[in-house]
Design a protein around this motif. Structure first.
Motif, PDB file in Angstrom:
ATOM      1  N   ASP A 242      40.312  42.200  32.341  1.00 24.55           N
ATOM      2  CA  ASP A 242      40.379  42.144  30.880  1.00 24.55           C
ATOM      3  C   ASP A 242      41.803  41.976  30.350  1.00 24.55           C
ATOM      4  O   ASP A 242      41.995  41.901  29.140  1.00 24.55           O
ATOM      5  N   CYS A 243      42.780  41.946  31.226  1.00 25.06           N
ATOM      6  CA  CYS A 243      44.179  41.883  30.809  1.00 25.06           C
ATOM      7  C   CYS A 243      44.696  40.452  30.733  1.00 25.06           C
ATOM      8  O   CYS A 243      44.255  39.587  31.477  1.00 25.06           O
ATOM      9  N   GLY A 244      45.670  40.259  29.872  1.00 20.66           N
ATOM     10  CA  GLY A 244      46.400  38.999  29.834  1.00 20.66           C
ATOM     11  C   GLY A 244      47.707  39.113  30.594  1.00 20.66           C
ATOM     12  O   GLY A 244      48.290  38.121  31.019  1.00 20.66           O
ATOM     13  N   ALA A 245      48.179  40.362  30.745  1.00 18.71           N
ATOM     14  CA  ALA A 245      49.438  40.621  31.452  1.00 18.71           C
ATOM     15  C   ALA A 245      49.351  41.993  32.109  1.00 18.71           C
ATOM     16  O   ALA A 245      48.701  42.903  31.586  1.00 18.71           O
ATOM     17  N   THR A 246      50.010  42.130  33.237  1.00 16.31           N
ATOM     18  CA  THR A 246      50.062  43.412  33.947  1.00 16.31           C
ATOM     19  C   THR A 246      51.475  43.683  34.430  1.00 16.31           C
ATOM     20  O   THR A 246      52.212  42.757  34.779  1.00 16.31           O
ATOM     21  N   LEU A 247      51.826  44.945  34.451  1.00 14.59           N
ATOM     22  CA  LEU A 247      53.057  45.411  35.078  1.00 14.59           C
ATOM     23  C   LEU A 247      52.624  46.447  36.094  1.00 14.59           C
ATOM     24  O   LEU A 247      52.085  47.495  35.740  1.00 14.59           O
ATOM     25  N   TRP A 248      52.801  46.131  37.363  1.00 11.47           N
ATOM     26  CA  TRP A 248      52.380  47.039  38.434  1.00 11.47           C
ATOM     27  C   TRP A 248      53.608  47.714  39.009  1.00 11.47           C
ATOM     28  O   TRP A 248      54.497  47.057  39.535  1.00 11.47           O
ATOM     29  N   ASN A 249      53.639  49.040  38.909  1.00 13.90           N
ATOM     30  CA  ASN A 249      54.764  49.786  39.459  1.00 13.90           C
ATOM     31  C   ASN A 249      54.225  51.014  40.189  1.00 13.90           C
ATOM     32  O   ASN A 249      53.904  52.011  39.572  1.00 13.90           O
ATOM     33  N   GLY A 250      54.095  50.892  41.471  1.00 19.57           N
ATOM     34  CA  GLY A 250      53.632  51.999  42.295  1.00 19.57           C
ATOM     35  C   GLY A 250      52.335  51.671  42.997  1.00 19.57           C
ATOM     36  O   GLY A 250      51.376  51.253  42.362  1.00 19.57           O
ATOM     37  N   PRO A 251      52.303  51.818  44.317  1.00 20.62           N
ATOM     38  CA  PRO A 251      51.084  51.531  45.069  1.00 20.62           C
ATOM     39  C   PRO A 251      49.981  52.532  44.751  1.00 20.62           C
ATOM     40  O   PRO A 251      50.231  53.604  44.201  1.00 20.62           O
TER      41      PRO A 251
ATOM     42  N   PHE B 178      46.024  47.091  48.531  1.00 21.49           N
ATOM     43  CA  PHE B 178      45.877  45.679  48.883  1.00 21.49           C
ATOM     44  C   PHE B 178      44.798  44.991  48.047  1.00 21.49           C
ATOM     45  O   PHE B 178      44.910  43.808  47.736  1.00 21.49           O
ATOM     46  N   THR B 179      43.763  45.716  47.647  1.00 24.36           N
ATOM     47  CA  THR B 179      42.740  45.124  46.779  1.00 24.36           C
ATOM     48  C   THR B 179      43.311  44.847  45.395  1.00 24.36           C
ATOM     49  O   THR B 179      43.043  43.799  44.802  1.00 24.36           O
ATOM     50  N   ILE B 180      44.106  45.769  44.878  1.00 22.52           N
ATOM     51  CA  ILE B 180      44.732  45.533  43.573  1.00 22.52           C
ATOM     52  C   ILE B 180      45.695  44.350  43.671  1.00 22.52           C
ATOM     53  O   ILE B 180      45.722  43.485  42.786  1.00 22.52           O
ATOM     54  N   ALA B 181      46.472  44.272  44.740  1.00 28.57           N
ATOM     55  CA  ALA B 181      47.377  43.132  44.925  1.00 28.57           C
ATOM     56  C   ALA B 181      46.597  41.824  44.952  1.00 28.57           C
ATOM     57  O   ALA B 181      46.976  40.844  44.292  1.00 28.57           O
ATOM     58  N   SER B 182      45.513  41.801  45.693  1.00 30.08           N
ATOM     59  CA  SER B 182      44.691  40.598  45.793  1.00 30.08           C
ATOM     60  C   SER B 182      44.075  40.233  44.443  1.00 30.08           C
ATOM     61  O   SER B 182      44.026  39.062  44.062  1.00 30.08           O
ATOM     62  N   THR B 183      43.614  41.236  43.711  1.00 29.94           N
ATOM     63  CA  THR B 183      43.034  41.002  42.383  1.00 29.94           C
ATOM     64  C   THR B 183      44.080  40.392  41.456  1.00 29.94           C
ATOM     65  O   THR B 183      43.795  39.421  40.737  1.00 29.94           O
ATOM     66  N   LEU B 184      45.283  40.944  41.467  1.00 30.78           N
ATOM     67  CA  LEU B 184      46.356  40.395  40.634  1.00 30.78           C
ATOM     68  C   LEU B 184      46.665  38.952  41.025  1.00 30.78           C
ATOM     69  O   LEU B 184      46.803  38.077  40.156  1.00 30.78           O
ATOM     70  N   GLY B 185      46.767  38.693  42.337  1.00 28.56           N
ATOM     71  CA  GLY B 185      47.042  37.331  42.800  1.00 28.56           C
ATOM     72  C   GLY B 185      45.941  36.365  42.411  1.00 28.56           C
ATOM     73  O   GLY B 185      46.206  35.258  41.919  1.00 28.56           O
ATOM     74  N   ASP B 186      44.682  36.776  42.610  1.00 29.70           N
ATOM     75  CA  ASP B 186      43.538  35.918  42.269  1.00 29.70           C
ATOM     76  C   ASP B 186      43.511  35.583  40.787  1.00 29.70           C
ATOM     77  O   ASP B 186      43.305  34.431  40.389  1.00 29.70           O
ATOM     78  N   LEU B 187      43.710  36.597  39.936  1.00 34.15           N
ATOM     79  CA  LEU B 187      43.636  36.374  38.488  1.00 34.15           C
ATOM     80  C   LEU B 187      44.847  35.604  37.959  1.00 34.15           C
ATOM     81  O   LEU B 187      44.742  34.872  36.980  1.00 34.15           O
ATOM     82  N   THR B 188      45.981  35.765  38.611  1.00 35.54           N
ATOM     83  CA  THR B 188      47.155  34.972  38.237  1.00 35.54           C
ATOM     84  C   THR B 188      46.876  33.499  38.508  1.00 35.54           C
ATOM     85  O   THR B 188      47.159  32.637  37.668  1.00 35.54           O
TER      86      THR B 188
ATOM     87  N   GLY C   9      58.826  46.228  41.623  1.00 36.20           N
ATOM     88  CA  GLY C   9      59.820  46.443  42.669  1.00 36.20           C
ATOM     89  C   GLY C   9      59.474  47.605  43.580  1.00 36.20           C
ATOM     90  O   GLY C   9      58.392  48.188  43.487  1.00 36.20           O
ATOM     91  N   GLY C  10      60.399  47.917  44.466  1.00 38.25           N
ATOM     92  CA  GLY C  10      60.222  49.042  45.373  1.00 38.25           C
ATOM     93  C   GLY C  10      58.987  48.904  46.240  1.00 38.25           C
ATOM     94  O   GLY C  10      58.732  47.844  46.835  1.00 38.25           O
ATOM     95  N   ASP C  11      58.192  49.978  46.309  1.00 40.45           N
ATOM     96  CA  ASP C  11      57.004  49.989  47.158  1.00 40.45           C
ATOM     97  C   ASP C  11      55.960  48.979  46.705  1.00 40.45           C
ATOM     98  O   ASP C  11      55.238  48.417  47.525  1.00 40.45           O
ATOM     99  N   SER C  12      55.854  48.739  45.395  1.00 47.26           N
ATOM    100  CA  SER C  12      54.884  47.745  44.908  1.00 47.26           C
ATOM    101  C   SER C  12      55.254  46.352  45.397  1.00 47.26           C
ATOM    102  O   SER C  12      54.386  45.568  45.795  1.00 47.26           O
ATOM    103  N   ALA C  13      56.534  46.033  45.348  1.00 46.37           N
ATOM    104  CA  ALA C  13      56.988  44.726  45.841  1.00 46.37           C
ATOM    105  C   ALA C  13      56.733  44.619  47.343  1.00 46.37           C
ATOM    106  O   ALA C  13      56.284  43.576  47.824  1.00 46.37           O
TER     107      ALA C  13
ATOM    108  N   ILE D 267      53.626  42.490  51.938  1.00 43.67           N
ATOM    109  CA  ILE D 267      52.845  42.760  53.147  1.00 43.67           C
ATOM    110  C   ILE D 267      51.424  42.220  53.022  1.00 43.67           C
ATOM    111  O   ILE D 267      50.848  41.712  53.986  1.00 43.67           O
ATOM    112  N   SER D 268      50.867  42.287  51.820  1.00 38.12           N
ATOM    113  CA  SER D 268      49.496  41.803  51.599  1.00 38.12           C
ATOM    114  C   SER D 268      49.429  40.281  51.504  1.00 38.12           C
ATOM    115  O   SER D 268      48.341  39.709  51.459  1.00 38.12           O
ATOM    116  N   GLY D 269      50.592  39.630  51.437  1.00 40.22           N
ATOM    117  CA  GLY D 269      50.627  38.177  51.313  1.00 40.22           C
ATOM    118  C   GLY D 269      50.428  37.682  49.884  1.00 40.22           C
ATOM    119  O   GLY D 269      50.308  36.485  49.647  1.00 40.22           O
ATOM    120  N   GLN D 270      50.418  38.590  48.912  1.00 46.78           N
ATOM    121  CA  GLN D 270      50.140  38.213  47.523  1.00 46.78           C
ATOM    122  C   GLN D 270      51.392  37.963  46.688  1.00 46.78           C
ATOM    123  O   GLN D 270      51.297  37.406  45.591  1.00 46.78           O
TER     124      GLN D 270
END
Length: 158
Positions: free
Chosen positions: A70-79, A93-103, A114-118, A123-126
């Protein structure tokens, strides 16, 4: 404790401003901070005594995926969990994949703080699918808060 009081205060402030804060509704837990094939999946948000939450549970993964759709933009900070350990990597990894797919599919603006989220995005390839992956970590959040960053301030003063 003090951190619990702060969390309660922040949740009250968010509610007063109409901000929808989504906390996990289930967890993947274990008694030891170690890989295990005998992790406990909680039915709800409560974590049993003697256990620690090491990842978000399957209900939370689905909830978060729907919220992101439902988002138009996301800021992900923290696994979402201890993604470095396979039994606790699914949420992150599912959240990373979801973000990549929707992007890729709907032009979601996906910013990784950044940090652990980056690291998780890499690592997830996203990471290559995201709009922007910051290497700034905490500095990214400080910039968004409107704080002056010493490096930027030094450039402004030259």
């Amino acid at each position: 404790g003090e951190m619990l009081d702060l969390a309660k205060t922040l949740l009250k402030k968010a509610k007063a401003k109409g901000i929808d804060v989504q906390l996990p509704i289930d967890h993947i837990c274990h008694t030891d901070f170690a890989e295990s094939d005998k992790a406990l999946v909680t039915e709800g948000q409560d974590i049993p005594d003697g256990y620690m939450a090491l990842d978000i549970g399957p209900k939370t993964v689905e909830l978060y995926k729907k919220k992101i759709e439902d988002c138009g933009a996301t800021l992900w900070n923290g696994p979402m969990g201890v993604f470095e350990m396979k039994p606790y990597s699914n949420g992150t990894f599912t959240i990373a994949s979801t973000l990549g797919d929707l992007t890729a599919s709907k032009g979601l603006i996906s910013i990784i703080g950044g940090g652990d989220s980056a690291a998780a995005a890499e690592i997830s390839g996203q990471a290559v699918r995201m709009t922007h992956v910051s290497t700034g970590g905490g500095a990214s959040l400080e910039l968004l808060e409107g704080k002056q960053l010493p490096g930027i301030e030094a450039l402004d003063n030259t």
